[in-house]
Write a protein that holds these residues in place. Sequence first.
Motif, mmCIF file in Angstrom:
data_model
loop_
_atom_site.group_PDB
_atom_site.id
_atom_site.type_symbol
_atom_site.label_atom_id
_atom_site.label_comp_id
_atom_site.label_asym_id
_atom_site.label_seq_id
_atom_site.Cartn_x
_atom_site.Cartn_y
_atom_site.Cartn_z
ATOM 1 N N HIS A 122 45.394 37.403 30.080
ATOM 2 C CA HIS A 122 43.960 37.150 29.913
ATOM 3 C C HIS A 122 43.439 37.695 28.593
ATOM 4 O O HIS A 122 42.368 37.312 28.138
ATOM 5 C CB HIS A 122 43.178 37.749 31.087
ATOM 6 N N ASP A 123 44.200 38.602 28.014
ATOM 7 C CA ASP A 123 43.852 39.148 26.704
ATOM 8 C C ASP A 123 45.093 39.832 26.148
ATOM 9 O O ASP A 123 45.388 40.983 26.504
ATOM 10 C CB ASP A 123 42.700 40.149 26.817
ATOM 11 N N PRO A 124 45.825 39.124 25.308
ATOM 12 C CA PRO A 124 47.126 39.633 24.855
ATOM 13 C C PRO A 124 47.048 40.905 24.022
ATOM 14 O O PRO A 124 48.088 41.458 23.664
ATOM 15 C CB PRO A 124 47.699 38.466 24.040
ATOM 16 N N SER B 93 41.184 50.093 42.601
ATOM 17 C CA SER B 93 42.578 49.776 42.272
ATOM 18 C C SER B 93 42.998 50.435 40.965
ATOM 19 O O SER B 93 44.145 50.839 40.799
ATOM 20 C CB SER B 93 42.764 48.263 42.138
ATOM 21 N N THR B 94 42.049 50.490 40.033
ATOM 22 C CA THR B 94 42.345 51.013 38.696
ATOM 23 C C THR B 94 41.088 51.692 38.163
ATOM 24 O O THR B 94 39.997 51.475 38.685
ATOM 25 C CB THR B 94 42.721 49.857 37.729
ATOM 26 N N VAL B 95 41.229 52.484 37.142
ATOM 27 C CA VAL B 95 40.055 53.153 36.592
ATOM 28 C C VAL B 95 39.125 52.164 35.894
ATOM 29 O O VAL B 95 37.933 52.401 35.780
ATOM 30 C CB VAL B 95 40.428 54.303 35.624
ATOM 31 N N ASP B 96 39.703 51.031 35.464
ATOM 32 C CA ASP B 96 38.891 50.006 34.791
ATOM 33 C C ASP B 96 39.766 48.782 34.563
ATOM 34 O O ASP B 96 40.902 48.728 35.061
ATOM 35 C CB ASP B 96 38.346 50.543 33.449
ATOM 36 N N GLU B 97 39.256 47.816 33.796
ATOM 37 C CA GLU B 97 40.094 46.681 33.390
ATOM 38 C C GLU B 97 41.251 47.206 32.529
ATOM 39 O O GLU B 97 41.293 48.394 32.187
ATOM 40 C CB GLU B 97 39.256 45.669 32.587
ATOM 41 N N GLY C 196 35.344 41.536 30.009
ATOM 42 C CA GLY C 196 35.586 40.248 30.652
ATOM 43 C C GLY C 196 36.987 40.102 31.215
ATOM 44 O O GLY C 196 37.358 39.034 31.702
ATOM 45 N N CYS C 197 37.766 41.160 31.144
ATOM 46 C CA CYS C 197 39.101 41.095 31.735
ATOM 47 C C CYS C 197 39.012 41.363 33.238
ATOM 48 O O CYS C 197 38.084 42.016 33.703
ATOM 49 C CB CYS C 197 40.017 42.116 31.072
ATOM 50 N N PRO C 198 40.002 40.861 33.976
ATOM 51 C CA PRO C 198 39.916 40.986 35.433
ATOM 52 C C PRO C 198 40.080 42.413 35.915
ATOM 53 O O PRO C 198 40.633 43.268 35.222
ATOM 54 C CB PRO C 198 41.073 40.114 35.926
ATOM 55 N N LEU C 199 39.639 42.599 37.129
ATOM 56 C CA LEU C 199 39.587 43.911 37.751
ATOM 57 C C LEU C 199 39.491 43.674 39.254
ATOM 58 O O LEU C 199 38.726 42.844 39.696
ATOM 59 C CB LEU C 199 38.319 44.608 37.243
ATOM 60 N N GLY C 200 40.283 44.402 40.018
ATOM 61 C CA GLY C 200 40.220 44.234 41.466
ATOM 62 C C GLY C 200 39.852 45.522 42.156
ATOM 63 O O GLY C 200 39.723 46.580 41.531
ATOM 64 N N LEU C 201 39.659 45.425 43.450
ATOM 65 C CA LEU C 201 39.504 46.605 44.282
ATOM 66 C C LEU C 201 40.542 46.513 45.389
ATOM 67 O O LEU C 201 41.025 45.428 45.718
ATOM 68 C CB LEU C 201 38.092 46.674 44.865
ATOM 69 N N SER C 202 40.860 47.672 45.965
ATOM 70 C CA SER C 202 41.899 47.709 46.992
ATOM 71 C C SER C 202 41.312 47.767 48.387
ATOM 72 O O SER C 202 40.331 48.473 48.626
ATOM 73 C CB SER C 202 42.788 48.945 46.794
ATOM 74 N N VAL D 221 37.485 38.802 52.633
ATOM 75 C CA VAL D 221 36.864 39.560 51.545
ATOM 76 C C VAL D 221 37.143 38.872 50.206
ATOM 77 O O VAL D 221 36.251 38.748 49.356
ATOM 78 C CB VAL D 221 37.403 41.008 51.532
ATOM 79 N N GLY D 222 38.362 38.405 50.050
ATOM 80 C CA GLY D 222 38.752 37.775 48.790
ATOM 81 C C GLY D 222 37.945 36.521 48.495
ATOM 82 O O GLY D 222 37.657 36.215 47.332
ATOM 83 N N ARG D 223 37.599 35.812 49.551
ATOM 84 C CA ARG D 223 36.804 34.592 49.343
ATOM 85 C C ARG D 223 35.471 34.947 48.686
ATOM 86 O O ARG D 223 35.053 34.322 47.709
ATOM 87 C CB ARG D 223 36.601 33.888 50.680
ATOM 88 N N VAL D 224 34.833 35.986 49.191
ATOM 89 C CA VAL D 224 33.508 36.366 48.680
ATOM 90 C C VAL D 224 33.611 36.999 47.291
ATOM 91 O O VAL D 224 32.903 36.613 46.360
ATOM 92 C CB VAL D 224 32.827 37.347 49.651
ATOM 93 N N TRP D 225 34.500 37.965 47.163
ATOM 94 C CA TRP D 225 34.623 38.619 45.865
ATOM 95 C C TRP D 225 35.103 37.619 44.812
ATOM 96 O O TRP D 225 34.685 37.670 43.657
ATOM 97 C CB TRP D 225 35.600 39.810 45.957
ATOM 98 N N GLY D 226 35.993 36.728 45.222
ATOM 99 C CA GLY D 226 36.511 35.729 44.278
ATOM 100 C C GLY D 226 35.437 34.769 43.809
ATOM 101 O O GLY D 226 35.380 34.402 42.635
ATOM 102 N N GLU D 227 34.553 34.390 44.735
ATOM 103 C CA GLU D 227 33.512 33.416 44.368
ATOM 104 C C GLU D 227 32.363 34.060 43.610
ATOM 105 O O GLU D 227 31.785 33.462 42.708
ATOM 106 C CB GLU D 227 32.948 32.734 45.628
ATOM 107 N N LYS D 228 32.042 35.277 44.021
ATOM 108 C CA LYS D 228 30.799 35.869 43.506
ATOM 109 C C LYS D 228 30.999 37.178 42.736
ATOM 110 O O LYS D 228 30.027 37.820 42.354
ATOM 111 C CB LYS D 228 29.824 36.119 44.676
ATOM 112 N N GLY D 229 32.241 37.579 42.551
ATOM 113 C CA GLY D 229 32.489 38.877 41.922
ATOM 114 C C GLY D 229 32.223 38.867 40.416
ATOM 115 O O GLY D 229 31.992 39.918 39.813
ATOM 116 N N GLY D 230 32.255 37.681 39.827
ATOM 117 C CA GLY D 230 31.889 37.607 38.413
ATOM 118 C C GLY D 230 33.043 37.286 37.483
ATOM 119 O O GLY D 230 32.832 37.071 36.284
ATOM 120 N N TRP D 231 34.259 37.236 37.997
ATOM 121 C CA TRP D 231 35.382 36.927 37.112
ATOM 122 C C TRP D 231 36.049 35.631 37.534
ATOM 123 O O TRP D 231 36.283 35.389 38.716
ATOM 124 C CB TRP D 231 36.432 38.037 37.143
ATOM 125 N N LYS D 232 36.290 34.775 36.545
ATOM 126 C CA LYS D 232 37.088 33.573 36.772
ATOM 127 C C LYS D 232 38.155 33.524 35.690
ATOM 128 O O LYS D 232 37.886 33.811 34.520
ATOM 129 C CB LYS D 232 36.229 32.296 36.661
#
Lengths: 446, 446
Positions: free
Chosen positions: B144-146, B366-370, B408-414, B432-443
């Motif tokens: 997503h960002d080399p 999941s991580t401290v950030d992107e 703008g790089c992806p980021l998840g939660l556990s 949960v993934g359906r909602v976060w995926g649709e409305k979480g802000g990252w595509k």
Amino acid sequence: MPHALCDLHRLDASSALALIRGNEVTCVEYVEALLARIEQRDPVVKAWAFLDREHALAQARALDALPHNKRGPLHGLPVAVKDVILTKDQPTQYRSQAYASKVPIAMDAAPVMTLRASGALILGKTTTTEFATCQRGPETRNPHDPTRTAGGSSSGSGAAVGDFQVPIALGTQTGGSTIRPGSFNGIYAFKPTWNAISREGLKIYSLTCDTLGLYARSVADLKLLADAFRLEDDVPPPVEPLSLKGAKFGLVKTHVWPRAEEGTRAAWEKAKTLLVEEGAEVEEVDLPAEFEELWRLYVLSGEGRSAFLGDYLMHADVLDPLILSHVRNESKITRAQQLEGYDKIAALRPKLDAIASRYDALVTPSTVDEAIKLVEPDRFTGDASFNLMWTILQVPVLNVPGFAGPSGCPLGLSLVAPRYFDQHLLWVGEAVGRVWGEKGGWKSAL
Amino acid sequence: MPHALCDLHRLDASSALALIRGNEVTCVEYVEALLARIEQRDPVVKAWAFLDREHALAQARALDALPHNKRGPLHGLPVAVKDVILTKDQPTQYRSQAYASKVPIAMDAAPVMTLRASGALILGKTTTTEFATCQRGPETRNPHDPTRTAGGSSSGSGAAVGDFQVPIALGTQTGGSTIRPGSFNGIYAFKPTWNAISREGLKIYSLTCDTLGLYARSVADLKLLADAFRLEDDVPPPVEPLSLKGAKFGLVKTHVWPRAEEGTRAAWEKAKTLLVEEGAEVEEVDLPAEFEELWRLYVLSGEGRSAFLGDYLMHADVLDPLILSHVRNESKITRAQQLEGYDKIAALRPKLDAIASRYDALVTPSTVDEAIKLVEPDRFTGDASFNLMWTILQVPVLNVPGFAGPSGCPLGLSLVAPRYFDQHLLWVGEAVGRVWGEKGGWKSAL
């Protein structure tokens, strides 16, 4: 100790390696002596799953060619490796039809790497039960009485060391697979603390129980291996030998004691008497009742369920029914029971450590009796009831030989120490083994 | 969902396998589509440690030739395998100079056996850090960002799935090696319950922590794998999807929360808001103070001490300093401390299960950030602080993508569930993934 070259195979590893170090014997001569012994005895004992004479000699020649300053602490040590442990130069067949290929899996198990890096050579692969999991034995026979089992699952390793075919062998233990053959073959068998030696490259049955096992005919040899594997206690044992006078032993019959038969009962009394005669204090230890639960909690079936899934899906048609039953969860162990087992056992481990730390060592049976008769076709390798608890508690266990069963076959008893008191246990075992070995009543007729 | 053949690589595994099942696509066509994607993207992403096009196609041809009644549930599924997991037909190099040989170690890891027996094909081996232990990354870049890391140690597996080069990949996790790349690459990453899938054939670092990890771009795909690996809960989750209305989530910041940075803090708030908007109950969970001890008790160094001894003695000169430090016990962990770690952690596991069982799932970072910028020469793969605790507690963890970091790089939660609630966790993760995926802000822009 014999020094004639023709008796080289009778030496323990420490003595043989001293001769090599002193240029009195070459690695090739040593290996040739062992190969001669094997040639003479293998038709009876059948300890080997794979042995390539030429390859063994080639390894010995390569070691002989090494300059002295490049020689490791185990320089020239021939080791037999149970055939569930990967060796990059020799096939690993797990006594499974699914692994019948003679092509080696080109990877050394971590302990094999350690041995080779220390100067050992891998003499050959020794027989096992299927995946070191099943109780149907290989063709291997007890060298002291070929009508009897050599035990299992480390059948060939125990028999080969007991028969003077090799000084050192590797086994594995998930239930009693190292200690039982040790007792049956009249040799020292050492199951170190769980995970103190890497188990990488050993077939997995139970992650929480599987442990590498070591066979030798002297504690000095086990000490040599323990040093090579860096089994360092927090506090190293004293350099001077343990004096049994005033040493303290806890005698743990465990609640499976009713299974003990004539030979073990007699050895038990004899062992106690001998320790007392040396001035040691002995006391019977009744473990708290919660330890009895261990048998009910035993988690092997649950762990076998995932361990063998890949094999099951690939070649269920050639697997032992025990393996199938694990994958199919025929004992209907729930995940909740599996976790109850993990967690209760984990809570018992420090409790056992605390009990064991009150003594120089605990003493406990190794087997229900001397080796049982070998009965075709299943060749049952014997009862592991006295071993399971210590394996699952992950403590170091040493089988000390010296006693005789009702038929004159060898029989040992186990010493147990707290986790990570591996060197301590060998230190105690050396003193105890001297007495039991001299006065226990059994001498090898081989 | 795209259906044109040229977009085959964009499908998730479930969709692609359905096309193969329906004879709309052959395994060869599917593999060709993936290989085309790889050819186009590999110069940038560099996810592969080994890939033999012809061998991949040969596997696909063999699968296409299978009669329908002999096809497994994963028939035609191309899988990428982290290069610390043995594959009998492809080299395993562990990103170590000591294992540079291109000759395969002729053994399939147990999970690879399960996959092949179920009809999958092994597309290739993906990059890792050395022995999946070190934090110096491979050349792999974030698709997503080399200019950023793909995370680690399962760098190539995470990047290849995130980049649509393969639908499914295997990773491993000892600290955060599966979940972190999952978050950084915008994909689902699943670390099942410890020992629920056999770890045979995975390089050993820590016996108590190492776990196989699974990557996919949909929960449906993870479900497919979970079924193949027989991750059966005691009580299977309902067939109908979880309704978030009334579902209950425990939000666990953990005491390392101060390390969370802008992206994770924003995702945290957004995630909470989205769940509440769906009618879910959310509450902050403060774990008892004893859980904070976990970091101090962390037993990895102690376990690495024995795990890498063989490699150390064989080829210390080419090993990463971290490996050397473990074997040399540079952190001076005593055996007593090691045991204290084992035992205290074991006591915390059922306590965490009890806490987690009050909720449909716990939510935790999941991580401290992107993904951080890739900085030569070490290419640090990122901070695993938020993952360690769950790994050592042996609970299942699912990274759910959907959020965007400040760049703008992806980021998840556990999401986290009690041990052996693996299918349950996927069931919750789907909703949960359906909602976060649709409305979480990252595509994904790929």
